[in-house]
Design a protein around this motif. Structure first.
Motif, PDB file in Angstrom:
ATOM      1  N   LEU A 238       2.692  -0.426  -8.718  1.00 11.86           N
ATOM      2  CA  LEU A 238       2.938   0.954  -9.121  1.00 11.86           C
ATOM      3  C   LEU A 238       2.341   1.946  -8.135  1.00 11.86           C
ATOM      4  CD1 LEU A 238       2.159   0.568 -12.939  1.00 11.86           C
ATOM      5  CD2 LEU A 238       4.379   0.461 -11.799  1.00 11.86           C
ATOM      6  N   GLU A 239       1.135   1.671  -7.671  1.00  9.27           N
ATOM      7  CA  GLU A 239       0.454   2.540  -6.704  1.00  9.27           C
ATOM      8  C   GLU A 239      -0.247   1.671  -5.672  1.00  9.27           C
ATOM      9  OE1 GLU A 239      -2.230   5.355  -8.453  1.00  9.27           O
ATOM     10  OE2 GLU A 239      -0.897   5.685 -10.165  1.00  9.27           O
ATOM     11  N   LYS A 240      -0.363   2.202  -4.471  1.00 10.99           N
ATOM     12  CA  LYS A 240      -1.080   1.471  -3.426  1.00 10.99           C
ATOM     13  C   LYS A 240      -1.642   2.467  -2.422  1.00 10.99           C
ATOM     14  CE  LYS A 240       3.443   0.502  -1.498  1.00 10.99           C
ATOM     15  NZ  LYS A 240       4.406  -0.505  -1.178  1.00 10.99           N
ATOM     16  N   SER A 241      -2.832   2.159  -1.956  1.00  7.74           N
ATOM     17  CA  SER A 241      -3.442   2.990  -0.921  1.00  7.74           C
ATOM     18  C   SER A 241      -3.192   2.322   0.424  1.00  7.74           C
ATOM     19  CB  SER A 241      -4.942   3.112  -1.164  1.00  7.74           C
ATOM     20  OG  SER A 241      -5.576   1.866  -0.942  1.00  7.74           O
ATOM     21  N   GLN A 242      -3.530   3.013   1.472  1.00  7.16           N
ATOM     22  CA  GLN A 242      -3.485   2.364   2.774  1.00  7.16           C
ATOM     23  C   GLN A 242      -4.676   1.426   2.873  1.00  7.16           C
ATOM     24  OE1 GLN A 242      -3.265   5.096   6.041  1.00  7.16           O
ATOM     25  NE2 GLN A 242      -1.046   5.152   5.911  1.00  7.16           N
TER      26      GLN A 242
ATOM     27  N   ILE B 179       0.422  -0.635   3.139  1.00  3.93           N
ATOM     28  CA  ILE B 179       0.791  -1.875   2.439  1.00  3.93           C
ATOM     29  C   ILE B 179       2.291  -1.799   2.185  1.00  3.93           C
ATOM     30  CG2 ILE B 179       0.449  -3.242   0.361  1.00  3.93           C
ATOM     31  CD1 ILE B 179      -2.369  -2.050   0.189  1.00  3.93           C
ATOM     32  N   GLU B 180       3.028  -2.768   2.704  1.00  4.98           N
ATOM     33  CA  GLU B 180       4.479  -2.709   2.658  1.00  4.98           C
ATOM     34  C   GLU B 180       5.090  -3.361   1.421  1.00  4.98           C
ATOM     35  OE1 GLU B 180       5.528  -4.491   6.384  1.00  4.98           O
ATOM     36  OE2 GLU B 180       4.912  -2.735   7.529  1.00  4.98           O
ATOM     37  N   MET B 181       4.395  -4.308   0.791  1.00  5.53           N
ATOM     38  CA  MET B 181       5.009  -5.013  -0.336  1.00  5.53           C
ATOM     39  C   MET B 181       5.152  -4.091  -1.538  1.00  5.53           C
ATOM     40  SD  MET B 181       2.149  -7.650  -1.840  1.00  5.53           S
ATOM     41  CE  MET B 181       1.169  -7.950  -0.391  1.00  5.53           C
TER      42      MET B 181
ATOM     43  N   ALA C 211      -0.134 -10.686   4.848  1.00  4.77           N
ATOM     44  CA  ALA C 211      -0.570 -11.974   4.293  1.00  4.77           C
ATOM     45  C   ALA C 211      -2.024 -11.893   3.833  1.00  4.77           C
ATOM     46  CB  ALA C 211      -0.404 -13.085   5.334  1.00  4.77           C
ATOM     47  N   LEU C 212      -2.847 -11.168   4.562  1.00  4.21           N
ATOM     48  CA  LEU C 212      -4.248 -11.009   4.181  1.00  4.21           C
ATOM     49  C   LEU C 212      -4.365 -10.219   2.868  1.00  4.21           C
ATOM     50  CD1 LEU C 212      -7.267 -11.322   4.835  1.00  4.21           C
ATOM     51  CD2 LEU C 212      -7.096  -9.247   6.189  1.00  4.21           C
ATOM     52  N   ILE C 213      -3.610  -9.138   2.736  1.00  6.24           N
ATOM     53  CA  ILE C 213      -3.616  -8.339   1.508  1.00  6.24           C
ATOM     54  C   ILE C 213      -3.101  -9.172   0.341  1.00  6.24           C
ATOM     55  CG2 ILE C 213      -2.574  -6.338   0.354  1.00  6.24           C
ATOM     56  CD1 ILE C 213      -4.718  -5.535   2.317  1.00  6.24           C
TER      57      ILE C 213
ATOM     58  N   LYS D 117      -6.698  -0.409  -2.420  1.00  2.00           N
ATOM     59  CA  LYS D 117      -6.509  -0.413  -3.870  1.00  2.00           C
ATOM     60  C   LYS D 117      -5.023  -0.546  -4.159  1.00  2.00           C
ATOM     61  CE  LYS D 117     -10.465   2.253  -5.335  1.00  2.00           C
ATOM     62  NZ  LYS D 117     -10.954   3.402  -6.069  1.00  2.00           N
ATOM     63  N   VAL D 118      -4.707  -1.382  -5.137  1.00  3.84           N
ATOM     64  CA  VAL D 118      -3.332  -1.507  -5.614  1.00  3.84           C
ATOM     65  C   VAL D 118      -3.360  -1.483  -7.140  1.00  3.84           C
ATOM     66  CG1 VAL D 118      -2.461  -2.785  -3.625  1.00  3.84           C
ATOM     67  CG2 VAL D 118      -3.399  -4.032  -5.534  1.00  3.84           C
ATOM     68  N   THR D 119      -2.299  -0.960  -7.730  1.00 11.73           N
ATOM     69  CA  THR D 119      -2.147  -0.958  -9.178  1.00 11.73           C
ATOM     70  C   THR D 119      -0.915  -1.777  -9.519  1.00 11.73           C
ATOM     71  OG1 THR D 119      -3.152   1.230  -9.327  1.00 11.73           O
ATOM     72  CG2 THR D 119      -1.909   0.474 -11.237  1.00 11.73           C
TER      73      THR D 119
END
Length: 175
Positions: free
Chosen positions: A37-41, A22-24, A115-117, A61-63
């Motif tokens: 703050l955190e992100k998984s692939q 996840i690039e954003m 865009a999907l994420i 998952k994103v925080t």
């Protein structure tokens, strides 16, 4: 990031599994900007489900750092994304766009995973963010955080139905 789905669209029974970073770094929407703050692939699985149709399923998952709706403190909030949808290549020129087409996700035979994420985070945002379940918020008069203690402000709100009687008492007061 674009993932080419040509093999999925052209081969029956084809399934591709891909892990995409996840690039954003900041999630922006009309409600504000939330640092990630955190992100998984993001783990994607693509499979053909019909002529010029592919099923996209994935998990991530994103925080996000969000504000408490009552006291305005910064709170980390984890959002689990678990999604499944069907996509197809963009319609040819002169073709109509149906309501089920996901505009902005497909660029030819490539899927825009970012865009999907983004869309999935937008759909899965919590309605109410609280720093803790019993958050007391801030004082309406002085703005002190009531979780740290009482402020001493007079928070009595008179009943508006009694305003006429209060006017009578105020008119008969001695000056």
């Amino acid at each position: 990031m674009l993932v080419n789905l040509t093999d999925v669209f052209t081969s029956s029974g084809s399934e591709i599994s891909v892990d995409v970073p996840i690039e954003m770094g900041v999630f922006r929407c009309r409600y504000g900007e939330y640092p990630i703050l955190e992100k998984s692939q993001a783990h994607f699985v693509f499979e053909r489900c019909g002529k010029e149709r592919a099923r996209v399923s994935g998990k991530a998952k994103v925080t996000l750092e969000m504000q408490c709706d009552r006291c305005l403190k910064q709170v980390p909030r984890e959002i689990s994304l678990d999604f499944e949808r069907e996509v197809s290549p963009e319609p040819e020129e002169g073709g109509g766009i149906s309501e089920e087409d996901d505009l902005g996700l497909m660029e030819g035979y490539s899927l825009n995973t970012e865009a999907l994420i983004y869309n999935e985070i937008l759909l899965n945002q919590p309605e109410k963010v609280l720093c803790r379940p019993d958050c007391r918020g801030i004082c309406m008069i002085c703005g002190k955080d009531l979780n740290d203690g009482e402020c001493g402000c007079d928070t009595f709100v008179p009943d508006p139905r009694m305003a006429a009687i209060q006017d009578i008492f105020n008119a008969n007061k001695e000056v």
